[in-house]
Motif scaffolding. Structure first.
Motif, PDB file in Angstrom:
ATOM      1  N   SER A 179       0.755  -1.378   0.068  1.00  0.00           N
ATOM      2  CA  SER A 179       0.025  -0.044  -0.027  1.00  0.00           C
ATOM      3  C   SER A 179       1.007   1.094  -0.115  1.00  0.00           C
ATOM      4  N   LEU A 182       2.283   1.946  -3.501  1.00  0.00           N
ATOM      5  CA  LEU A 182       1.240   2.597  -4.484  1.00  0.00           C
ATOM      6  C   LEU A 182       0.919   4.140  -3.727  1.00  0.00           C
ATOM      7  N   ASN A 185       3.220   6.418  -5.069  1.00  0.00           N
ATOM      8  CA  ASN A 185       3.397   6.337  -6.748  1.00  0.00           C
ATOM      9  C   ASN A 185       4.686   5.862  -7.294  1.00  0.00           C
ATOM     10  N   HIS A 187       5.173   2.633  -7.735  1.00  0.00           N
ATOM     11  CA  HIS A 187       4.862   1.140  -8.411  1.00  0.00           C
ATOM     12  C   HIS A 187       3.232   1.343  -8.796  1.00  0.00           C
ATOM     13  N   ASN A 188       2.882   0.753  -9.966  1.00  0.00           N
ATOM     14  CA  ASN A 188       1.541   0.611  -9.925  1.00  0.00           C
ATOM     15  C   ASN A 188       1.117  -0.832  -9.411  1.00  0.00           C
ATOM     16  N   PRO A 189      -0.400  -1.255  -9.580  1.00  0.00           N
ATOM     17  CA  PRO A 189      -0.740  -2.384  -8.757  1.00  0.00           C
ATOM     18  C   PRO A 189       0.136  -3.778  -9.625  1.00  0.00           C
TER      19      PRO A 189
END
Length: 210
Positions: A179, A182, A185, A187-189
């Motif tokens: 979490s 993310l 920002n 990394h992305n999911p």
């Protein structure tokens, strides 16, 4: 509390979590889990535990940390966050080399093979992440948490010990780390989940094969 202050607090917490669970610390946390869990490995002499701890601390934490200012000075990296995938190549290669050296050193010791396989499997995992990074920005933080979860799983299976509280702890910590990455920002999911799965399966399979 204003929305701006709330946002700042969440960002600060995300940074703190990212620092506490930095990938460089994962081998130390893994060793702590192995030695503190109620298994036969916990009865190793304190001198052996300290020696292994110091080897990993120096070779896989302190040396990589001291290399960062050099990489920054030589413009190998533009910041200590190393958000750019291409800039992560050199630090990852250096980390892979250091893990390999640690594996060679520890393999010569007369210690339970579980400990040797953990260090060697960790080296394989770092190499795997390094190779993936050439094509895709996988989350190294998530890979570290996946590997930490794998330590608990494989320790439970190999030592026939039910480590439910350890498992709950690493899963909760993993959720916080994913979490946080993310939230910042970084990394992305898909990148964080791929990192977690790579760390989890990569370490389990490597330790089983070794």
């Amino acid at each position: 509390m204003t929305p701006e202050k709330s946002t700042d607090i969440r960002d600060i917490l995300a940074k703190i979590i990212s620092f506490v669970f930095h990938p460089l610390f994962m081998p130390l946390y893994g060793m702590w889990i192995i030695f503190s869990a109620p298994t036969i490995l916990g009865f190793l002499p304190l001198t052996v535990k300290r020696l292994l701890f110091y080897i990993i601390l120096i070779n896989n934490v302190l040396i990589p940390v001291t290399l960062m200012p050099f990489f920054r000075y030589r413009n190998v990296i533009s910041s200590y966050n190393i958000d750019d995938r291409h800039e992560r190549v050199t630090p990852l290669l250096a980390t892979t080399l250091l893990y390999s050296i640690t594996s060679i050193i520890i393999f010569r010791f007369q210690i339970p093979y579980f400990l040797k396989s953990f260090i060697i499997a960790s080296a394989f995992l770092v190499l795997m992440v390094t190779i993936i990074n050439f094509w895709w920005k996988i989350s190294i933080y998530s890979a570290g948490m996946g590997a930490l979860t794998a330590v608990v799983v494989i320790l439970s299976v190999k030592m026939y010990t039910f480590l439910i509280w350890y498992l709950i702890g690493v899963i909760l910590a993993g959720g916080l780390v994913l979490s946080s990455r993310l939230r910042l920002n970084s990394h992305n999911p898909p990148q964080v989940w791929a990192g977690f799965v790579t760390g989890l399966l990569g370490l389990i399979l490597s330790m089983l094969i070794i």
